[in-house]
Scaffold this motif. Sequence first.
Motif, PDB file in Angstrom:
ATOM      1  N   ILE A  16      22.327 -15.235  13.033  1.00  0.00           N
ATOM      2  CA  ILE A  16      21.977 -13.839  13.286  1.00  0.00           C
ATOM      3  C   ILE A  16      23.127 -12.948  12.821  1.00  0.00           C
ATOM      4  CG2 ILE A  16      21.348 -12.140  15.052  1.00  0.00           C
ATOM      5  CD1 ILE A  16      20.350 -14.441  16.790  1.00  0.00           C
ATOM      6  N   PRO A  17      22.855 -11.922  12.030  1.00  0.00           N
ATOM      7  CA  PRO A  17      23.939 -11.015  11.620  1.00  0.00           C
ATOM      8  C   PRO A  17      24.679 -10.480  12.846  1.00  0.00           C
ATOM      9  CG  PRO A  17      21.933 -10.530  10.394  1.00  0.00           C
ATOM     10  CD  PRO A  17      21.566 -11.524  11.449  1.00  0.00           C
ATOM     11  N   PRO A  18      25.981 -10.575  12.873  1.00  0.00           N
ATOM     12  CA  PRO A  18      26.739 -10.196  14.075  1.00  0.00           C
ATOM     13  C   PRO A  18      26.580  -8.733  14.472  1.00  0.00           C
ATOM     14  CG  PRO A  18      28.212 -10.616  12.220  1.00  0.00           C
ATOM     15  CD  PRO A  18      26.863 -11.095  11.807  1.00  0.00           C
ATOM     16  N   GLU A  19      26.243  -7.874  13.516  1.00  0.00           N
ATOM     17  CA  GLU A  19      26.107  -6.453  13.830  1.00  0.00           C
ATOM     18  C   GLU A  19      24.705  -6.088  14.305  1.00  0.00           C
ATOM     19  OE1 GLU A  19      24.754  -7.005   9.623  1.00  0.00           O
ATOM     20  OE2 GLU A  19      26.391  -7.784  10.870  1.00  0.00           O
ATOM     21  N   LEU A  20      23.762  -7.009  14.238  1.00  0.00           N
ATOM     22  CA  LEU A  20      22.372  -6.712  14.601  1.00  0.00           C
ATOM     23  C   LEU A  20      22.249  -6.467  16.106  1.00  0.00           C
ATOM     24  CD1 LEU A  20      19.386  -6.546  13.712  1.00  0.00           C
ATOM     25  CD2 LEU A  20      19.211  -8.990  14.199  1.00  0.00           C
ATOM     26  N   ARG A  21      21.456  -5.471  16.475  1.00  0.00           N
ATOM     27  CA  ARG A  21      21.194  -5.182  17.884  1.00  0.00           C
ATOM     28  C   ARG A  21      19.712  -4.860  18.075  1.00  0.00           C
ATOM     29  NH1 ARG A  21      25.278  -7.212  17.881  1.00  0.00           N
ATOM     30  NH2 ARG A  21      27.262  -6.648  18.847  1.00  0.00           N
ATOM     31  N   VAL A  22      19.202  -5.184  19.256  1.00  0.00           N
ATOM     32  CA  VAL A  22      17.831  -4.819  19.632  1.00  0.00           C
ATOM     33  C   VAL A  22      17.896  -3.937  20.869  1.00  0.00           C
ATOM     34  CG1 VAL A  22      16.811  -6.911  18.637  1.00  0.00           C
ATOM     35  CG2 VAL A  22      17.489  -6.903  21.057  1.00  0.00           C
ATOM     36  N   ASP A  23      16.879  -3.123  21.047  1.00  0.00           N
ATOM     37  CA  ASP A  23      16.828  -2.255  22.227  1.00  0.00           C
ATOM     38  C   ASP A  23      16.293  -2.994  23.446  1.00  0.00           C
ATOM     39  OD1 ASP A  23      17.733   0.190  20.931  1.00  0.00           O
ATOM     40  OD2 ASP A  23      15.819   0.135  19.878  1.00  0.00           O
ATOM     41  N   HIS A  24      15.351  -3.899  23.206  1.00  0.00           N
ATOM     42  CA  HIS A  24      14.728  -4.674  24.283  1.00  0.00           C
ATOM     43  C   HIS A  24      14.378  -6.049  23.735  1.00  0.00           C
ATOM     44  CE1 HIS A  24      14.358  -0.831  26.355  1.00  0.00           C
ATOM     45  NE2 HIS A  24      13.755  -0.346  25.268  1.00  0.00           N
ATOM     46  N   ALA A  25      14.032  -6.978  24.631  1.00  0.00           N
ATOM     47  CA  ALA A  25      13.744  -8.341  24.156  1.00  0.00           C
ATOM     48  C   ALA A  25      12.792  -9.063  25.091  1.00  0.00           C
ATOM     49  CB  ALA A  25      15.040  -9.139  24.008  1.00  0.00           C
ATOM     50  N   GLY A  48      17.771 -20.710  29.013  1.00  0.00           N
ATOM     51  CA  GLY A  48      19.081 -20.162  29.376  1.00  0.00           C
ATOM     52  C   GLY A  48      19.894 -19.793  28.158  1.00  0.00           C
ATOM     53  N   ILE A  49      19.856 -20.653  27.147  1.00  0.00           N
ATOM     54  CA  ILE A  49      20.571 -20.371  25.900  1.00  0.00           C
ATOM     55  C   ILE A  49      19.988 -19.122  25.249  1.00  0.00           C
ATOM     56  CG2 ILE A  49      21.113 -21.264  23.599  1.00  0.00           C
ATOM     57  CD1 ILE A  49      20.907 -24.096  24.806  1.00  0.00           C
ATOM     58  N   ALA A  50      18.667 -19.029  25.231  1.00  0.00           N
ATOM     59  CA  ALA A  50      18.007 -17.883  24.604  1.00  0.00           C
ATOM     60  C   ALA A  50      18.345 -16.589  25.336  1.00  0.00           C
ATOM     61  CB  ALA A  50      16.494 -18.104  24.584  1.00  0.00           C
ATOM     62  N   ILE A  51      18.272 -16.611  26.650  1.00  0.00           N
ATOM     63  CA  ILE A  51      18.541 -15.387  27.421  1.00  0.00           C
ATOM     64  C   ILE A  51      19.977 -14.940  27.229  1.00  0.00           C
ATOM     65  CG2 ILE A  51      18.647 -14.394  29.744  1.00  0.00           C
ATOM     66  CD1 ILE A  51      16.362 -16.397  30.474  1.00  0.00           C
ATOM     67  N   ASN A  52      20.892 -15.869  27.205  1.00  0.00           N
ATOM     68  CA  ASN A  52      22.297 -15.500  27.007  1.00  0.00           C
ATOM     69  C   ASN A  52      22.532 -14.950  25.601  1.00  0.00           C
ATOM     70  OD1 ASN A  52      23.399 -16.060  29.575  1.00  0.00           O
ATOM     71  ND2 ASN A  52      23.384 -18.240  29.140  1.00  0.00           N
ATOM     72  N   GLN A  53      21.796 -15.463  24.614  1.00  0.00           N
ATOM     73  CA  GLN A  53      21.917 -14.894  23.270  1.00  0.00           C
ATOM     74  C   GLN A  53      21.325 -13.492  23.226  1.00  0.00           C
ATOM     75  OE1 GLN A  53      19.751 -16.550  19.705  1.00  0.00           O
ATOM     76  NE2 GLN A  53      21.851 -17.037  19.066  1.00  0.00           N
ATOM     77  N   ILE A  54      20.219 -13.296  23.934  1.00  0.00           N
ATOM     78  CA  ILE A  54      19.649 -11.947  24.037  1.00  0.00           C
ATOM     79  C   ILE A  54      20.676 -10.988  24.630  1.00  0.00           C
ATOM     80  CG2 ILE A  54      17.945 -10.541  25.270  1.00  0.00           C
ATOM     81  CD1 ILE A  54      16.017 -12.937  25.035  1.00  0.00           C
ATOM     82  N   ILE A  55      21.331 -11.410  25.688  1.00  0.00           N
ATOM     83  CA  ILE A  55      22.339 -10.567  26.344  1.00  0.00           C
ATOM     84  C   ILE A  55      23.419 -10.152  25.345  1.00  0.00           C
ATOM     85  CG2 ILE A  55      24.161 -10.551  28.105  1.00  0.00           C
ATOM     86  CD1 ILE A  55      22.298 -12.407  29.772  1.00  0.00           C
ATOM     87  N   ASP A  56      23.774 -11.055  24.433  1.00  0.00           N
ATOM     88  CA  ASP A  56      24.798 -10.753  23.432  1.00  0.00           C
ATOM     89  C   ASP A  56      24.320  -9.704  22.423  1.00  0.00           C
ATOM     90  OD1 ASP A  56      26.571 -12.552  24.538  1.00  0.00           O
ATOM     91  OD2 ASP A  56      26.010 -14.187  23.179  1.00  0.00           O
ATOM     92  N   PHE A  57      23.019  -9.740  22.068  1.00  0.00           N
ATOM     93  CA  PHE A  57      22.524  -8.907  20.972  1.00  0.00           C
ATOM     94  C   PHE A  57      21.701  -7.702  21.421  1.00  0.00           C
ATOM     95  CE2 PHE A  57      23.577 -12.799  18.718  1.00  0.00           C
ATOM     96  CZ  PHE A  57      24.123 -12.319  17.528  1.00  0.00           C
ATOM     97  N   ILE A  58      21.590  -7.465  22.704  1.00  0.00           N
ATOM     98  CA  ILE A  58      20.807  -6.326  23.182  1.00  0.00           C
ATOM     99  C   ILE A  58      21.716  -5.138  23.457  1.00  0.00           C
ATOM    100  CG2 ILE A  58      20.935  -6.864  25.658  1.00  0.00           C
ATOM    101  CD1 ILE A  58      17.938  -6.140  25.822  1.00  0.00           C
ATOM    102  N   ASN A  59      21.193  -3.958  23.219  1.00  0.00           N
ATOM    103  CA  ASN A  59      21.942  -2.735  23.495  1.00  0.00           C
ATOM    104  C   ASN A  59      22.021  -2.485  25.010  1.00  0.00           C
ATOM    105  OD1 ASN A  59      22.666  -1.787  20.893  1.00  0.00           O
ATOM    106  ND2 ASN A  59      20.569  -1.060  20.544  1.00  0.00           N
ATOM    107  N   PRO A  60      23.024  -1.717  25.452  1.00  0.00           N
ATOM    108  CA  PRO A  60      23.130  -1.401  26.880  1.00  0.00           C
ATOM    109  C   PRO A  60      21.859  -0.773  27.436  1.00  0.00           C
ATOM    110  CG  PRO A  60      25.143  -0.779  25.742  1.00  0.00           C
ATOM    111  CD  PRO A  60      24.164  -1.179  24.678  1.00  0.00           C
ATOM    112  N   GLU A  61      21.586  -1.088  28.683  1.00  0.00           N
ATOM    113  CA  GLU A  61      20.428  -0.590  29.428  1.00  0.00           C
ATOM    114  C   GLU A  61      19.094  -1.026  28.828  1.00  0.00           C
ATOM    115  OE1 GLU A  61      20.384   2.926  31.714  1.00  0.00           O
ATOM    116  OE2 GLU A  61      22.371   3.561  31.044  1.00  0.00           O
ATOM    117  N   GLY A  62      19.131  -2.075  28.031  1.00  0.00           N
ATOM    118  CA  GLY A  62      17.890  -2.630  27.518  1.00  0.00           C
ATOM    119  C   GLY A  62      17.160  -3.438  28.584  1.00  0.00           C
TER     120      GLY A  62
END
Length: 341
Positions: free
Chosen positions: A217-226, A236-250
């Motif tokens: 995943i490109p390190p600069e990529l971000r999502v608003d929600h997931a 658990g692995i997936a959720i923690n990766q989401i936490i890394d790539f999601i914007n605040p208050e998502g």
Amino acid sequence: MLNTIYRLVAPRRFEAEFSDISLKDDNIIVRPTHLSICNADQRYYQGKRAPEVLKKKLPMALIHEGIGDVLYDPRGEYKPGQSVAMVPNTPVEKDDVIAENYLRSSKFRASGFDGFMQDSVAIGRDRLVLLPAGINKRVAAFTELVSVSYHTINRFDVRAHRRRDRIGVWGDGNLAFITALLLKKRMPDSQVLIFGKNDYKMADFVFADATYDITDIPPELRVDHAFECVGTEASGIAINQIIDFINPEGTIAIMGVSENPVPLNTRMILEKGLNVFGSSRSGVQDFRDTIQLYNSNKDVEEYLESIIGETITVRSIADMNRAFDADIRKSGGKTVMVWEK
């Protein structure tokens, strides 16, 4: 009325049992025609639930995804031969706040009592939704699964903030496919991004705006929600990766089922002010809304048909075993049983 129920009595072993269905009750009698195998059914069939769970739940008829034709309605509201979707969630009370599929008192087919692997099913009239003429019945067979995604998106819609430029879906299986498809239909102005590990599966997500290998995943990529659609201990692995790539208050919707607890990065959930919620199952209104979606978006049926991996005609217990064995061996997609018992 004499009925035959095909119960799983032990892992990989079905047996036919006979029972009477009363025609004096207000229940409607439905003849199943198309049944779809779910991962939950497979966990029972393969004996992958905890021993104490198997001891408590079995013997039990499997399958909670299915449709059928009406045989008998004591009130005459449904006509013989009309096709209906059967809703597996069975509430015994109403609550003004808690939805029917979250009430701890509710029962669920093929989890707490017999599912749809029967010659005839006695079911409450409020647990049926009429199917439109001409619907693809193989697709309609797994309306329950589609309704789960519809239900989750409803809950997301009232929880998530209005910035929805990019929505990520983690997973590349059936649940992820359906959820991503419904997101594109219901939120066409949002980009829907898929994060998975199997390129050949993600190639089927032709409606998505982009797909990414979870290891690249490109390190600069971000999502608003997931939406997490992975399940098992890998959730658990997936959720923690989401936490890394999601914007605040998502907002993160957790949909995958894990048999065991999984560790989460709660520190970053707090630091980012994330809204995390879980969704499970669905209710009768979700079925109605899903079928209305089929009616108003005919290409949804076409997309959903593409994930049918196996269609097996069932006329005997041997055919039931063949269907479940074929389902566990397939690389992906749904297995539909054409029920000719």
